[in-house]
Design a protein around this motif. Structure first.
Motif, PDB file in Angstrom:
ATOM      1  N   ARG A 150      -5.224  -1.166   8.356  1.00 20.84           N
ATOM      2  CA  ARG A 150      -5.810  -2.263   9.076  1.00 20.84           C
ATOM      3  C   ARG A 150      -5.065  -3.530   9.010  1.00 20.84           C
ATOM      4  O   ARG A 150      -4.633  -4.114  10.138  1.00 20.84           O
TER       5      ARG A 150
ATOM      6  N   HIS B 103       0.887  -1.398   0.126  1.00 15.91           N
ATOM      7  CA  HIS B 103       0.016   0.119   0.014  1.00 15.91           C
ATOM      8  C   HIS B 103       0.829   1.196   0.074  1.00 15.91           C
ATOM      9  O   HIS B 103       0.381   2.393  -0.493  1.00 15.91           O
TER      10      HIS B 103
ATOM     11  N   LYS C  40      -7.132   2.456   3.600  1.00 17.20           N
ATOM     12  CA  LYS C  40      -7.403   2.296   5.020  1.00 17.20           C
ATOM     13  C   LYS C  40      -7.501   0.931   5.387  1.00 17.20           C
ATOM     14  O   LYS C  40      -7.104   0.590   6.310  1.00 17.20           O
ATOM     15  N   ARG C  41      -7.936   0.025   4.333  1.00 21.72           N
ATOM     16  CA  ARG C  41      -8.072  -1.495   4.690  1.00 21.72           C
ATOM     17  C   ARG C  41      -6.581  -1.861   4.891  1.00 21.72           C
ATOM     18  O   ARG C  41      -6.324  -2.621   5.703  1.00 21.72           O
TER      19      ARG C  41
ATOM     20  N   TRP D  24      -8.016  -6.559  -5.740  1.00 24.71           N
ATOM     21  CA  TRP D  24      -7.883  -5.498  -6.081  1.00 24.71           C
ATOM     22  C   TRP D  24      -6.413  -5.155  -7.049  1.00 24.71           C
ATOM     23  O   TRP D  24      -6.444  -4.687  -7.931  1.00 24.71           O
TER      24      TRP D  24
ATOM     25  N   HIS E 207      -8.221   6.942  -2.850  1.00 24.63           N
ATOM     26  CA  HIS E 207      -8.488   5.485  -2.842  1.00 24.63           C
ATOM     27  C   HIS E 207      -8.533   5.007  -1.188  1.00 24.63           C
ATOM     28  O   HIS E 207      -7.678   4.272  -0.873  1.00 24.63           O
ATOM     29  N   PRO E 208      -9.527   6.003  -0.576  1.00 27.71           N
ATOM     30  CA  PRO E 208      -9.659   5.831   0.822  1.00 27.71           C
ATOM     31  C   PRO E 208      -9.708   4.487   1.172  1.00 27.71           C
ATOM     32  O   PRO E 208      -9.152   3.801   2.209  1.00 27.71           O
ATOM     33  N   LEU E 209     -10.526   3.640   0.659  1.00 30.18           N
ATOM     34  CA  LEU E 209     -10.924   2.485   1.073  1.00 30.18           C
ATOM     35  C   LEU E 209      -9.929   1.292   1.109  1.00 30.18           C
ATOM     36  O   LEU E 209      -9.408   0.756   2.126  1.00 30.18           O
ATOM     37  N   GLU E 210      -9.141   1.534   0.045  1.00 29.93           N
ATOM     38  CA  GLU E 210      -8.001   0.461  -0.211  1.00 29.93           C
ATOM     39  C   GLU E 210      -6.897   0.830   0.775  1.00 29.93           C
ATOM     40  O   GLU E 210      -6.148  -0.117   1.474  1.00 29.93           O
TER      41      GLU E 210
ATOM     42  N   GLU F  66      -9.892  -9.343  -0.613  1.00 32.10           N
ATOM     43  CA  GLU F  66     -10.393  -8.210  -1.360  1.00 32.10           C
ATOM     44  C   GLU F  66      -9.182  -7.487  -1.911  1.00 32.10           C
ATOM     45  O   GLU F  66      -9.089  -7.086  -3.214  1.00 32.10           O
ATOM     46  N   THR F  67      -8.210  -7.390  -1.047  1.00 36.05           N
ATOM     47  CA  THR F  67      -6.963  -6.693  -1.442  1.00 36.05           C
ATOM     48  C   THR F  67      -6.367  -7.286  -2.775  1.00 36.05           C
ATOM     49  O   THR F  67      -6.001  -6.552  -3.732  1.00 36.05           O
TER      50      THR F  67
ATOM     51  N   ALA G 186     -10.621  -9.374   4.078  1.00 34.55           N
ATOM     52  CA  ALA G 186     -10.041  -8.239   3.631  1.00 34.55           C
ATOM     53  C   ALA G 186      -8.832  -8.340   2.887  1.00 34.55           C
ATOM     54  O   ALA G 186      -8.720  -7.660   1.608  1.00 34.55           O
TER      55      ALA G 186
END
Lengths: 263, 431
Positions: B141, B112, B137-138, B197, B132-135, B193-194, B190
């Motif tokens: 985490r 990231h 921030k994920r 992406w 790309h706040p979702l990616e 999902e990453t 998560a």
């Protein structure tokens, strides 16, 4: 400080762990990045804004003539210079060379020593330029780092405790391992900041946050010797990540002299 | 009359540690490419001599702030080999758990903050977060989970304190580990999902017939044990490592550069090498995902290492969950041993590739000799070789663009420059 302060992060001889601490502040990272202008931070961004900078975080120790010159330039470019971590504040583990023959070290590691240019010593940043604030630790505590940056942005004094690790054990309710098990522990003479983790994991503190102000390292060393640990076994305990900090250095050199007298 | 063009990248960004790149062209042809590692040497192999062996893992951790576990654990395994210590299955499982934590933390950081910005056109992960706040921030985490696991098991995330020769200073309490399970269940999904992406990014068309080298183990994905295997077809015990590979000292680098002894050829270590050699040993969710996203087998495109990292994060979460759920505290947390003279070596898999250590200790328990081969010094020659192949295809670009493209190629390797000891500045010389 008015407006967003320009922040720069500089690296000298180090492991990168202290600057990584900033990225390890996962919950505050985006907020910090919003509150300051990250103008120079090679590990995190390709964006490079030339100086001068309002705040410089300096990681690492000085081990080459080139770096001894570079830190002067960093100082000239920086309004507030803060050193982060044991390398920058005490010379780091690489300061073990200060007690050794540096040429021999070079030959031990490199086939072609003539390719390498290095100083015989590893020294703290404050030995070369004035430093405005020191954040101790190997590695530093990222909560403390965020606190210091926040205090600079807010224009107030940073709240970083100055007591010893020993007190933190009492707060945590950790049974004293020196009293209960006879394990030599540097908690009484080491600055707080780590959270007193080693005794909580059943081992003695090895001083990675450096000497606490007004701690008495030589007296603690005498206690351990009187309790039956040989001086030569205690030398490495005082002589590691902060070994070249004056208080620990005095203790280890005294122990080394005692060990030499005994033989 | 000949014309020289020199291109210099003075300081490579978004890598761990500092380095430069120096390229010299004469009459439009590449004359020399040098990866300059200019981090000042810290002499770990020299300063370890004479130290008590039980503090070696604390010291070697300080070689690298991003992958301290790989350094300290490789020391531990090599010293246990020297002392003839065998560990219990419970200790072994916790050690795998520790690697899961470090891989999650280090890979999430690289994906990231260091690497993905290249594919999406940002100067940093922080800048990328705006769009790309979702990616991002994920990703933060995920990174935090890796660090939390290291904090519980190791005492702290950077330079953990709980690793000992023979095991751990203290075995964690059941509830300390169990508290992580809900986060890790979320994290596994998560990470899937990453990785989806990441697999959807567009990758430069750049594949080469690499020789890739990684540890292999018949029934587990390699963390801390296995034979040294190559996509060239051989597999040897770790004790044979130094008969296959050697380190050279070149003038432009303070890091030693590794090569194969027989062919003097370069080789490639890291997530892509592991995935190519150990895909069958991935956890079920990671293996299914590799098939679902159509990950090439073998994959010889270094840019796709970002997807390999994603798959390894999925693996690390799934394996960590199994260990967390099955965990029962045990005693003793470490095997007792008596110092004795001996020599031992070990290799493990750091997030950025195979790492090898060898030590000799004396009968009073002090280190007499240490040899440390980090992943980046093994990749360094391969990186230079890649650049020599890649550069002729981009020479019509202006200097700053060439420098940027070269840096991107280098970041595929997740170089860890302070490990070795230094990294990248681009110097161009066009004659």
């Amino acid at each position: 400080m008015s407006g967003k302060p320009k922040l720069a992060v500089f690296k000298f001889a180090s492991c990168d762990g202290c600057q990584l601490s900033l990225l390890d502040a996962e919950d505050q990272l985006l907020a910090v990045a919003g509150a300051v202008d990250i103008a120079y931070f090679l590990e995190a961004t390709s964006r490079i804004v030339p100086g001068p900078y309002d705040v410089a975080l300096v990681e690492g120790s000085i081990t080459t003539a080139h770096d001894a010159e570079r830190i002067r330039e960093v100082r000239r470019q920086s309004k507030f210079l803060m050193t982060i971590g044991a390398c920058a504040t005490a010379g780091g583990i690489q300061a073990l060379r200060n007690w050794a023959d540096s040429k021999e070290y070079l030959q031990a590691v490199y086939a072609r020593p003539e390719y390498i240019s290095t100083l015989a010593t590893s020294t703290a940043i404050a030995d070369h330029v004035p430093v405005d604030f020191e954040l101790r630790g190997c590695p530093i505590n990222h909560h403390q780092l965020v606190e210091v940056i926040a205090s600079l942005v807010a224009g107030r004094r940073p709240r970083t405790p100055g007591h010893s690790v020993c007190l933190d054990c009492k707060r945590r309710g950790t049974v004293c391992i020196t009293v209960a098990q006879g394990t030599p522990c540097l908690g009484p003479v080491t600055q707080s900041g780590c959270g007193a983790i080693c005794p909580a994991y059943d081992r003695g503190c090895y001083g990675c946050y450096g000497p606490v102000q007004q701690g008495n390292s030589t007296s603690l060393a005498d206690q351990f010797v009187n309790a039956g640990t040989a001086p030569e076994q205690l030398v490495p305990l005082f002589r590691n990540f902060n070994g070249y900090a004056p208080e620990f250095r005095a203790a280890s050199e005294r122990l080394a002299a005692q060990a030499a007298d005994a033989t | 009359m000949s014309e020289t063009r020199t291109i210099r990248v003075e300081a490579l960004s978004r890598v761990e540690g500092e380095g430069a790149l120096h390229i010299r062209l004469r009459d439009g042809a590449i004359e020399d490419v040098q990866l300059n590692i200019y981090e000042p040497p810290r002499f770990f192999e020299a300063l370890l001599r004479g130290r008590p062996l039980e503090e070696v893992p604390d010291i070697t951790a300080r070689i690298c702030g991003i992958c301290p576990v790989a350094y300290q654990m490789t020391s531990v395994h090599a010293l246990e080999a020297a002392l003839g210590i065998g560990i219990s299955p419970e200790i072994r499982r916790l050690r795998r758990l520790l690697y899961c934590g470090e891989w999650i933390e280090s890979h999430a950081l690289h994906i990231h903050f260091l690497h993905a910005p290249d594919f999406l056109g940002y100067e940093s992960g922080i800048a990328m977060a705006a769009d790309h706040p979702l990616e991002v921030k994920r990703g933060l985490r995920l990174k935090k989970h890796g660090n939390q696991l290291l904090e519980v098991l190791g005492g702290r995330a950077i330079h953990p304190v709980n690793v000992a020769i023979g095991g751990f200073y203290r075995a964690p309490r059941r509830e300390e580990l169990a508290a992580l399970i809900p986060d890790f269940e979320w994290g596994l999904q998560a990470a899937v999902e990453t990785t989806r992406w990441l697999a959807g990014l567009s990758f430069p068309d750049f594949s080469r017939p690499y020789e890739m080298v990684a540890l292999v183990h018949p029934d587990e994905y390699p963390f801390n044990e296995g034979d040294v295997a190559s996509t060239a077809g051989y597999s040897v015990p770790v004790t044979e490592y130094e008969r296959r590979f050697e380190e050279l000292h070149v003038s432009h680098s303070t890091a030693l550069q590794s090569q194969r002894i027989d062919t003097r050829g370069c080789y490639f270590v890291g997530p892509l090498a592991r995935l190519n050699l150990c895909r069958e040993q991935l956890s079920p969710a990671a293996r299914r995902l590799a098939d679902e996203v159509g990950f090439d087998s073998p994959c010889m495109n270094p840019y796709k290492s970002i997807v390999a990292r994603g798959l390894e994060v999925v693996h690390a979460y799934e394996e960590a969950l199994t260990i967390l759920r099955d965990y029962r505290p045990f005693r003793p947390p470490r095997v007792e041993y008596q110092p004795r003279a001996g020599e031992g070596c070990a290799a493990t898999e750091a997030p950025r590739g195979l790492i090898y250590h060898r030590y000799r200790v004396n009968d009073s328990g002090a280190v007499e000799f240490a040899k440390i081969v980090p992943p980046t010094s093994q990749n360094q020659k391969q990186i230079e070789d890649d650049l020599k192949t890649y550069l002729p295809t981009i020479l019509t670009e202006p200097d700053n663009r060439v420098a940027e493209l070269c840096e991107r190629l280098v970041r595929n390797y997740d170089p860890c420059i302070s490990c070795s000891t230094h990294f990248l500045k681009l110097h161009w010389e066009r004659t």
